[in-house]
Scaffold this motif. Structure first.
Motif, PDB file in Angstrom:
ATOM      1  N   ILE A   1       0.840  -1.203   0.000  1.00 59.90           N
ATOM      2  CA  ILE A   1       0.000   0.000   0.000  1.00 59.90           C
ATOM      3  C   ILE A   1       0.871   1.246   0.000  1.00 59.90           C
ATOM      4  O   ILE A   1       0.624   2.203  -0.766  1.00 59.90           O
ATOM      5  CB  ILE A   1      -0.949  -0.008   1.218  1.00 59.90           C
ATOM      6  N   ALA A   2       1.917   1.260   0.838  1.00 59.98           N
ATOM      7  CA  ALA A   2       2.835   2.403   0.862  1.00 59.98           C
ATOM      8  C   ALA A   2       3.475   2.608  -0.509  1.00 59.98           C
ATOM      9  O   ALA A   2       3.605   3.746  -0.986  1.00 59.98           O
ATOM     10  CB  ALA A   2       3.908   2.190   1.931  1.00 59.98           C
ATOM     11  N   ARG A   3       3.872   1.509  -1.159  1.00 59.39           N
ATOM     12  CA  ARG A   3       4.469   1.590  -2.490  1.00 59.39           C
ATOM     13  C   ARG A   3       3.472   2.168  -3.500  1.00 59.39           C
ATOM     14  O   ARG A   3       3.827   3.017  -4.328  1.00 59.39           O
ATOM     15  CB  ARG A   3       4.913   0.198  -2.951  1.00 59.39           C
ATOM     16  N   ALA A   4       2.222   1.732  -3.421  1.00 61.77           N
ATOM     17  CA  ALA A   4       1.203   2.230  -4.349  1.00 61.77           C
ATOM     18  C   ALA A   4       0.957   3.722  -4.170  1.00 61.77           C
ATOM     19  O   ALA A   4       0.685   4.434  -5.141  1.00 61.77           O
ATOM     20  CB  ALA A   4      -0.104   1.459  -4.152  1.00 61.77           C
ATOM     21  N   LEU A   5       1.062   4.218  -2.933  1.00 62.47           N
ATOM     22  CA  LEU A   5       0.759   5.619  -2.648  1.00 62.47           C
ATOM     23  C   LEU A   5       1.940   6.547  -2.891  1.00 62.47           C
ATOM     24  O   LEU A   5       1.758   7.765  -3.024  1.00 62.47           O
ATOM     25  CB  LEU A   5       0.299   5.765  -1.194  1.00 62.47           C
ATOM     26  N   ALA A   6       3.147   5.992  -2.954  1.00 59.47           N
ATOM     27  CA  ALA A   6       4.355   6.821  -3.004  1.00 59.47           C
ATOM     28  C   ALA A   6       4.427   7.710  -4.245  1.00 59.47           C
ATOM     29  O   ALA A   6       5.042   8.781  -4.213  1.00 59.47           O
ATOM     30  CB  ALA A   6       5.598   5.938  -2.930  1.00 59.47           C
ATOM     31  N   THR A   7       3.795   7.296  -5.331  1.00 57.60           N
ATOM     32  CA  THR A   7       3.821   8.107  -6.561  1.00 57.60           C
ATOM     33  C   THR A   7       2.733   9.176  -6.575  1.00 57.60           C
ATOM     34  O   THR A   7       2.570   9.884  -7.568  1.00 57.60           O
ATOM     35  CB  THR A   7       3.659   7.208  -7.795  1.00 57.60           C
ATOM     36  N   HIS A   8       1.989   9.297  -5.466  1.00 56.73           N
ATOM     37  CA  HIS A   8       0.863  10.238  -5.364  1.00 56.73           C
ATOM     38  C   HIS A   8      -0.174   9.993  -6.462  1.00 56.73           C
ATOM     39  O   HIS A   8      -0.581  10.915  -7.177  1.00 56.73           O
ATOM     40  CB  HIS A   8       1.358  11.685  -5.431  1.00 56.73           C
ATOM     41  N   PRO A   9      -0.629   8.744  -6.620  1.00 51.06           N
ATOM     42  CA  PRO A   9      -1.602   8.452  -7.675  1.00 51.06           C
ATOM     43  C   PRO A   9      -2.970   9.024  -7.353  1.00 51.06           C
ATOM     44  O   PRO A   9      -3.338   9.176  -6.188  1.00 51.06           O
ATOM     45  CB  PRO A   9      -1.649   6.923  -7.688  1.00 51.06           C
ATOM     46  N   LYS A  10      -3.728   9.319  -8.396  1.00 50.74           N
ATOM     47  CA  LYS A  10      -5.119   9.718  -8.193  1.00 50.74           C
ATOM     48  C   LYS A  10      -6.014   8.502  -7.973  1.00 50.74           C
ATOM     49  O   LYS A  10      -7.066   8.598  -7.345  1.00 50.74           O
ATOM     50  CB  LYS A  10      -5.609  10.514  -9.403  1.00 50.74           C
ATOM     51  N   ILE A  11      -5.580   7.365  -8.538  1.00 50.00           N
ATOM     52  CA  ILE A  11      -6.380   6.139  -8.495  1.00 50.00           C
ATOM     53  C   ILE A  11      -5.511   4.993  -7.993  1.00 50.00           C
ATOM     54  O   ILE A  11      -4.388   4.807  -8.479  1.00 50.00           O
ATOM     55  CB  ILE A  11      -6.913   5.771  -9.897  1.00 50.00           C
ATOM     56  N   VAL A  12      -6.017   4.226  -7.030  1.00 49.63           N
ATOM     57  CA  VAL A  12      -5.349   3.000  -6.596  1.00 49.63           C
ATOM     58  C   VAL A  12      -6.228   1.820  -6.986  1.00 49.63           C
ATOM     59  O   VAL A  12      -7.418   1.777  -6.651  1.00 49.63           O
ATOM     60  CB  VAL A  12      -5.093   2.998  -5.074  1.00 49.63           C
ATOM     61  N   LEU A  13      -5.631   0.867  -7.705  1.00 42.40           N
ATOM     62  CA  LEU A  13      -6.334  -0.337  -8.138  1.00 42.40           C
ATOM     63  C   LEU A  13      -5.869  -1.506  -7.274  1.00 42.40           C
ATOM     64  O   LEU A  13      -4.663  -1.747  -7.152  1.00 42.40           O
ATOM     65  CB  LEU A  13      -6.040  -0.624  -9.608  1.00 42.40           C
ATOM     66  N   ALA A  14      -6.804  -2.206  -6.672  1.00 43.74           N
ATOM     67  CA  ALA A  14      -6.475  -3.285  -5.743  1.00 43.74           C
ATOM     68  C   ALA A  14      -7.145  -4.574  -6.211  1.00 43.74           C
ATOM     69  O   ALA A  14      -8.371  -4.674  -6.203  1.00 43.74           O
ATOM     70  CB  ALA A  14      -6.927  -2.918  -4.327  1.00 43.74           C
ATOM     71  N   ASP A  15      -6.328  -5.552  -6.597  1.00 47.59           N
ATOM     72  CA  ASP A  15      -6.842  -6.822  -7.118  1.00 47.59           C
ATOM     73  C   ASP A  15      -6.841  -7.856  -5.992  1.00 47.59           C
ATOM     74  O   ASP A  15      -5.795  -8.367  -5.597  1.00 47.59           O
ATOM     75  CB  ASP A  15      -5.958  -7.294  -8.276  1.00 47.59           C
ATOM     76  N   GLU A  16      -8.020  -8.133  -5.440  1.00 50.46           N
ATOM     77  CA  GLU A  16      -8.190  -9.101  -4.358  1.00 50.46           C
ATOM     78  C   GLU A  16      -7.161  -8.871  -3.239  1.00 50.46           C
ATOM     79  O   GLU A  16      -6.413  -9.790  -2.866  1.00 50.46           O
ATOM     80  CB  GLU A  16      -8.060 -10.532  -4.896  1.00 50.46           C
ATOM     81  N   PRO A  17      -7.087  -7.655  -2.678  1.00 53.58           N
ATOM     82  CA  PRO A  17      -5.991  -7.343  -1.745  1.00 53.58           C
ATOM     83  C   PRO A  17      -6.048  -8.073  -0.413  1.00 53.58           C
ATOM     84  O   PRO A  17      -5.056  -8.108   0.307  1.00 53.58           O
ATOM     85  CB  PRO A  17      -6.163  -5.831  -1.526  1.00 53.58           C
ATOM     86  N   THR A  18      -7.195  -8.686  -0.082  1.00 52.47           N
ATOM     87  CA  THR A  18      -7.316  -9.404   1.193  1.00 52.47           C
ATOM     88  C   THR A  18      -7.279 -10.923   1.021  1.00 52.47           C
ATOM     89  O   THR A  18      -7.381 -11.655   2.000  1.00 52.47           O
ATOM     90  CB  THR A  18      -8.630  -9.021   1.903  1.00 52.47           C
TER      91      THR A  18
END
Length: 229
Positions: free
Chosen positions: A155-172
């Protein structure tokens, strides 16, 4: 303006002599700041649709518009640039590099973004690892972390680029109940406090219950939508 617009998208694969229809004439719009879930059983087309939004796969027909940009016909470099600056990705298998530490994994997608100097990269890495509660684990490699901790690094890696959209494929999918619950609460807090748009593919009832919009998919088509207050 919708941050994601899918217009009459179909996706067909050739499997030997047989044509497989993964998506059929799908249209949907997702607004900025939504916490949306694409829900359906395995093989329903939800991951294919998520890959279309993530510019990982290309539609056979129809249009995909991300943050006001039509991605139809874009070359690989243009799609890579859009992914780097607009989209963040979280996978059920975490997809962390095992030879890198937590902080190096978070920094990895920033390295090829020339507009982010080293000092800014280090600042973001520390900030987002602290946000997900892993500041003191920065030097740990994935093999030294639990499943829930590895997903927090992702999650930290996904947010580090300051994206407008985060896509999560079956994250749990690969987490125990308590870890999965914690990950969902963390992502919802980020959605609430930062306004980041989250789009999940899932068949987890907890994700469906937490989503403010549920888009149900079956046999490659949208069969219903629900809005949660």
């Amino acid at each position: 303006m919708s941050i994601v617009r899918i217009e009459n998208v179909s996706k067909r694969y050739q499997l030997g002599e047989q044509e497989v229809v993964a998506l059929h004439d799908v249209s949907v719009a997702i607004e900025a700041g939504e916490f949306a879930a694409l829900a359906g059983p395995s093989g329903s087309g939800k991951t294919t649709l998520l890959n279309m939004i993530g510019c990982i796969d290309v539609a056979t027909s129809g249009r995909v518009i991300i943050d006001g940009r039509d991605v139809t016909g874009r070359n690989p470099d243009e799609l890579a640039d859009l992914r780097a600056h607009t989209l963040g990705f979280i996978f059920q298998t975490f997809n962390l590099l095992p030879v890198l530490s937590a902080e190096e994994n978070v920094e990895y997608p920033l390295i090829n973004i020339q507009s982010v100097p080293r000092a800014e990269r280090r600042k973001r890495v520390a900030y987002f690892l602290d946000m997900v509660g892993l500041g003191r684990f920065a030097k740990h490699r994935p093999g030294q972390l639990s499943g829930g901790q590895r997903q927090r690094v992702a999650i930290a890696r996904a947010l580090a680029t300051h994206p407008k959209i985060v896509l999560a494929d079956e994250p749990t999918a690969n987490l125990d109940h308590a870890s999965g619950e914690g990950i969902l609460q963390l992502m919802k807090q980020i959605n609430d406090h930062q306004g980041t748009t989250f789009i999940f593919s899932t068949h987890d009832a907890r994700v469906m219950a937490m989503a403010n919009r549920l888009i149900r998919i079956s046999d490659g088509a949208i069969v219903g939508e629900e809005v949660n207050p």
